[in-house]
Design an enzyme around this catalytic site. Structure first.
Site, short mmCIF file in Angstrom:
data_model
loop_
_atom_site.label_atom_id
_atom_site.label_comp_id
_atom_site.label_asym_id
_atom_site.label_seq_id
_atom_site.Cartn_x
_atom_site.Cartn_y
_atom_site.Cartn_z
N ARG A 49 3.59 4.80 -2.21
CA ARG A 49 4.39 4.78 -3.44
C ARG A 49 3.90 5.69 -4.55
O ARG A 49 4.62 5.91 -5.51
CB ARG A 49 4.53 3.34 -3.95
CG ARG A 49 5.47 2.55 -3.07
CD ARG A 49 5.58 1.10 -3.44
NE ARG A 49 6.49 0.43 -2.52
CZ ARG A 49 6.16 0.07 -1.29
NH1 ARG A 49 4.96 0.29 -0.84
NH2 ARG A 49 7.04 -0.52 -0.51
N GLN A 114 -3.28 -4.60 4.69
CA GLN A 114 -1.92 -4.15 5.02
C GLN A 114 -2.00 -2.80 5.73
O GLN A 114 -1.00 -2.27 6.17
CB GLN A 114 -1.11 -3.96 3.74
CG GLN A 114 -0.93 -5.22 2.93
CD GLN A 114 -0.28 -4.90 1.59
OE1 GLN A 114 0.94 -4.91 1.47
NE2 GLN A 114 -1.08 -4.61 0.61
N ASP A 117 -4.62 1.96 9.43
CA ASP A 117 -5.41 3.15 9.78
C ASP A 117 -6.73 2.88 10.49
O ASP A 117 -7.41 3.81 10.94
CB ASP A 117 -5.69 3.98 8.51
CG ASP A 117 -6.38 3.17 7.40
OD1 ASP A 117 -7.18 2.27 7.72
OD2 ASP A 117 -6.14 3.46 6.21
N HIS A 134 -0.08 -5.67 9.14
CA HIS A 134 1.01 -4.76 9.52
C HIS A 134 0.69 -3.99 10.79
O HIS A 134 1.25 -2.92 11.04
CB HIS A 134 1.34 -3.81 8.35
CG HIS A 134 1.88 -4.54 7.16
ND1 HIS A 134 1.87 -4.02 5.88
CD2 HIS A 134 2.43 -5.77 7.05
CE1 HIS A 134 2.40 -4.91 5.05
NE2 HIS A 134 2.75 -5.97 5.73
N CYS A 167 7.75 4.96 28.33
CA CYS A 167 6.64 4.41 29.11
C CYS A 167 6.61 5.03 30.52
O CYS A 167 7.65 5.12 31.18
CB CYS A 167 6.82 2.90 29.19
SG CYS A 167 5.55 2.08 30.16
N ASN A 233 -6.94 -1.69 -8.90
CA ASN A 233 -5.86 -0.80 -8.48
C ASN A 233 -5.65 0.27 -9.55
O ASN A 233 -5.79 0.00 -10.74
CB ASN A 233 -4.56 -1.60 -8.30
CG ASN A 233 -3.55 -0.87 -7.46
OD1 ASN A 233 -3.83 -0.51 -6.32
ND2 ASN A 233 -2.37 -0.59 -8.00
P1 NAD Z 1 1.40 1.10 -1.86
O1 NAD Z 1 1.53 2.53 -1.51
O2 NAD Z 1 2.60 0.31 -2.21
O3 NAD Z 1 0.38 0.94 -3.09
C1 NAD Z 1 -0.85 1.56 -3.12
C2 NAD Z 1 -1.48 1.31 -4.49
O4 NAD Z 1 -2.78 1.87 -4.46
C3 NAD Z 1 -0.73 1.99 -5.64
O5 NAD Z 1 -0.39 1.02 -6.61
C4 NAD Z 1 -1.72 3.03 -6.18
O6 NAD Z 1 -1.73 3.08 -7.58
C5 NAD Z 1 -3.04 2.48 -5.69
N1 NAD Z 1 -4.05 3.51 -5.43
C6 NAD Z 1 -3.90 4.69 -4.77
N2 NAD Z 1 -5.08 5.33 -4.69
C7 NAD Z 1 -6.00 4.55 -5.31
C8 NAD Z 1 -7.40 4.65 -5.56
N3 NAD Z 1 -8.10 5.71 -5.15
N4 NAD Z 1 -8.01 3.66 -6.23
C9 NAD Z 1 -7.31 2.58 -6.66
N5 NAD Z 1 -5.99 2.42 -6.45
C10 NAD Z 1 -5.35 3.38 -5.77
O7 NAD Z 1 0.58 0.43 -0.67
P2 NAD Z 1 0.53 -1.05 -0.14
O8 NAD Z 1 0.50 -2.01 -1.27
O9 NAD Z 1 -0.55 -1.05 0.88
O10 NAD Z 1 1.91 -1.28 0.62
C11 NAD Z 1 2.56 -0.29 1.34
C12 NAD Z 1 2.64 -0.38 2.84
O11 NAD Z 1 2.20 0.88 3.28
C13 NAD Z 1 1.76 -1.35 3.54
O12 NAD Z 1 2.60 -2.12 4.29
C14 NAD Z 1 0.88 -0.51 4.49
O13 NAD Z 1 1.03 -1.03 5.81
C15 NAD Z 1 1.49 0.83 4.50
N6 NAD Z 1 0.60 2.01 4.48
C16 NAD Z 1 -0.61 2.00 5.03
C17 NAD Z 1 -1.41 3.14 4.96
C18 NAD Z 1 -2.76 3.10 5.61
O14 NAD Z 1 -2.93 2.41 6.62
N7 NAD Z 1 -3.73 3.80 5.05
C19 NAD Z 1 -0.98 4.27 4.29
C20 NAD Z 1 0.29 4.27 3.70
C21 NAD Z 1 1.07 3.11 3.80
#
Ligand code: NAD
Length: 265
Positions: A49, A114, A117, A134, A167, A233
């Site tokens: 986001r 969530q 990775d 997830h 598959c 956050n």
């Molecule tokens: P989100 O993208 O909705 O929110 C991420 C939050 O992290 C944001 O509010 C942002 O401000 C904050 N943020 C980003 N970098 C930061 C930092 N360095 N320090 C502190 N805060 C930081 O993510 P979400 O809440 O995890 O939900 C989104 C969905 O995306 C989840 O279901 C997840 O499965 C999936 N997702 C996962 C990955 C991954 O596995 N790395 C990557 C992208 C999305």
């Protein structure tokens, strides 16, 4: 609205200082950490986001669309191919190691993430301390016979060839072992997350916008049970005012400072 303001004032009054929060961590052995995409951005994996995040370039393909249409599967695999190029070289960062060190010191009940990775497990946190709400993108599975594949093998097949992978054994549709929109949540993981949340005396959210349900309900449950709720956050979340401690800033910077504050606990 008067009621809302009164509630806000009430929680503000109860907020902890950083020193008080560090003191609570030093004393506790019943901590649950809940992470989102934000903990992995400092490892080079973009969140969904933030500006430039994945949602700004791709739309989400729901599970039903993925099953129904080859076009949607291709769209999803194109996104996966792009993200794989980044994910495969990503390494855990100070935020992941912060959680791992809580466990090493006997303070962690469990980690609910969530993220898909696998960086928490790469940081050395044992599998039985991790709930991946997830799923995981470190495995690809056949939706028919459940055969699993290493992503590298499928990604190699995908490059340049855009039909969706099938598959080898049964010809079924292959999909990353992640939970898509519209797909049922994994029951065991949800049960374990609920149990840990109910046991938590301190519940720490790190790097989540708390917009995705049902995952975002766990901090609320913990707070209602009387746990200290901390949110770290970059952007404010809708639960900050409900939290015992909220810090809006980067996780890396926060952990660097905080690690020394809790070192002798
Ligand atoms: P989100 O993208 O909705 O929110 C991420 C939050 O992290 C944001 O509010 C942002 O401000 C904050 N943020 C980003 N970098 C930061 C930092 N360095 N320090 C502190 N805060 C930081 O993510 P979400 O809440 O995890 O939900 C989104 C969905 O995306 C989840 O279901 C997840 O499965 C999936 N997702 C996962 C990955 C991954 O596995 N790395 C990557 C992208 C999305």
């Amino acid at each position: 609205m008067p009621l809302f303001s009164a509630r806000r004032l009430f929680y503000k009054f109860l907020m902890m200082t950083l020193e008080e929060f560090a003191g609570a961590i030093r004393q506790s052995r019943e901590i649950v950490v809940f992470t989102g995409a934000g903990i992995s951005t400092e490892s080079g994996i973009p969140d969904f986001r933030s500006p430039g995040g994945i949602w700004s370039r791709y739309r989400a393909v729901s599970f039903q669309e993925f099953i129904r249409s080859e076009e949607s599967r291709i769209e999803a695999w194109k996104r996966r191919l792009e993200t794989y190029a980044v994910d495969k070289n990503a390494k855990p960062n100070i935020g992941h190691y912060f959680v791992q060190s809580l466990n090493e010191r006997g303070k962690l009940i469990g980690l609910i993430t969530q993220n898909v990775d696998g960086l928490h497990s790469q940081s050395g946190l044992p599998e039985d301390k991790i709930v991946e709400l997830h799923g995981s993108n470190r495995t690809i599975r056949c939706l028919e016979c459940n055969k699993s594949y290493e992503p590298a093998i499928i990604m190699e097949r995908l490059a340049g060839n855009f039909s969706s992978p099938r598959c080898d054994d049964c010809g079924g549709i292959l999909k990353s072992a992640t939970i898509s929109f519209g797909q049922a949540m994994p029951e065991r993981a949800m049960r374990q997350a609920q149990e840990w949340t109910e046991q938590a005396r301190i519940f720490i959210v790190m790097g989540s916008s708390l917009q995705v349900q049902p995952a975002a309900s766990f901090p609320v449950i913990a707070r209602r049970n009387g746990a200290v709720l901390a949110i770290i956050n970059r952007e404010p979340t809708t639960l900050d005012e409900y939290a015992s401690f909220a810090h809006n800033g980067a996780i890396g910077e926060f952990c660097q400072r905080f690690n020394t504050m809790i070192a002798d606990g």
